[in-house]
Design an enzyme around this catalytic site. Structure first.
Site, PDB file in Angstrom:
ATOM      1  CB  SER A 113      -1.020   0.024   1.117  1.00  9.82           C
ATOM      2  OG  SER A 113      -0.460  -0.399   2.311  1.00  9.82           O
ATOM      3  CG  HIS A 118       9.249  12.393   6.065  1.00  9.92           C
ATOM      4  ND1 HIS A 118       8.628  13.385   5.346  1.00  9.92           N
ATOM      5  CD2 HIS A 118       8.308  11.441   6.281  1.00  9.92           C
ATOM      6  CE1 HIS A 118       7.369  13.056   5.137  1.00  9.92           C
ATOM      7  NE2 HIS A 118       7.149  11.878   5.695  1.00  9.92           N
ATOM      8  CB  CYS A 141      -3.161  -4.212   3.120  1.00  8.35           C
ATOM      9  SG  CYS A 141      -3.320  -2.619   3.933  1.00  8.35           S
TER      10      CYS A 141
END
Length: 264
Positions: A113, A118, A141
């Site tokens: 998914s 970052h 998932c």
């Protein structure tokens, strides 16, 4: 080999791997500290991070739907990749508790998914210490664990300290209607790391098995000062200064590893 679990409908389990990677360095002058931040900002810009995450998508066998990426001013970058689902019959190697591939041996079959990354460069105002943190989340998932991407990602960054969290949420039903809150065996995140990684790091686990929550912290064992010095000015450090810098760096690494301020 264990018989495969027969499900009623789709596998609804959500498996999330979150980890923080820290790279530490020392620079003698404020100019060199800023140069380090600039170097890191360029080395791990949005384009490079996108390529790394694209490799992760290959490892977990997903299909890319959309990529959003951004470089920030004055520094830092982020990338989010949405990935699609499709029916997959996993191989034994994808669901067993074992290390994932290294950067030079990427192979894949999975489908899930989203992935985000970052970066956070920062510098100490007086001690000459600079840290670079990378936060990565891989959420899937279905049947296959995102832990297969962990081994590759640790090898992609200069990882002095690594904090890893893995959790499984939701449930799926078998054909008799019985709920299953996890669909694979796991005793420790460490079992998904290659032998060379396990040998290179001091590691500690905090696992809450009944909650399907697993946590591993990693601290690089070997400390070679030359690997932590940045800038020409560090070449002229005296033996006493080198000893002081070593103490500062090790103190910084231990504080990050234990997540608390420690007395000098």
């Amino acid at each position: 080999m264990k018989s495969k679990l027969k499900l009623h409908g789709f596998n609804n389990l959500t498996k999330t791997l979150s980890f923080n990677i820290y790279d530490i360095c020392y620079a003698e002058t404020p100019e060199d500290l800023q140069a380090y931040v600039q170097y890191i900002d360029e080395e791990y810009d949005a384009e490079r991070l996108t390529q790394i995450l694209t490799d992760v998508v290959d490892i977990i066998g997903a299909n890319i739907l959309n990529i959003a990426r951004q470089d920030y001013d004055p520094q830092g970058a982020s990338v989010t990749i949405l990935i699609s689902e499709q029916p997959v019959t996993p191989t034994d190697s994808q669901i067993e508790e074992s290390p994932g591939p290294l950067p030079d041996t990427i192979l894949a079959h999975l489908d899930k998914s989203h992935i985000t990354v970052h970066t956070y460069p920062e510098i100490h105002p007086v001690d000459g210490i600079a840290t670079f943190r990378v936060d990565i989340d891989v959420s899937t998932c279905g049947v296959i664990s995102p832990l297969k991407a962990l081994n590759y990602l640790i090898h992609q960054f200069d990882s002095d300290i690594v904090t890893v969290d893995y959790r499984v949420r939701g449930f799926t039903r078998d054909i008799e209607g019985r709920k299953h809150f996890i669909d694979h065996e796991i005793n420790s995140i460490q079992n998904y790391l290659s032998d060379d990684t396990r040998e290179a790091y001091q590691m500690t686990d905090v696992n809450v098995y009944q909650e399907n929550l697993f946590h591993t912290k990693m601290l690089l064992k070997d400390f070679e000062l030359e690997n932590y010095l940045f800038g020409d000015a560090t070449r002229n450090l005296s033996a006493e200064q080198r000893e002081q810098v070593t103490e500062r760096l090790r103190h910084e690494m231990l504080e990050i590893f234990y997540a608390r301020n420690m007395p000098h």
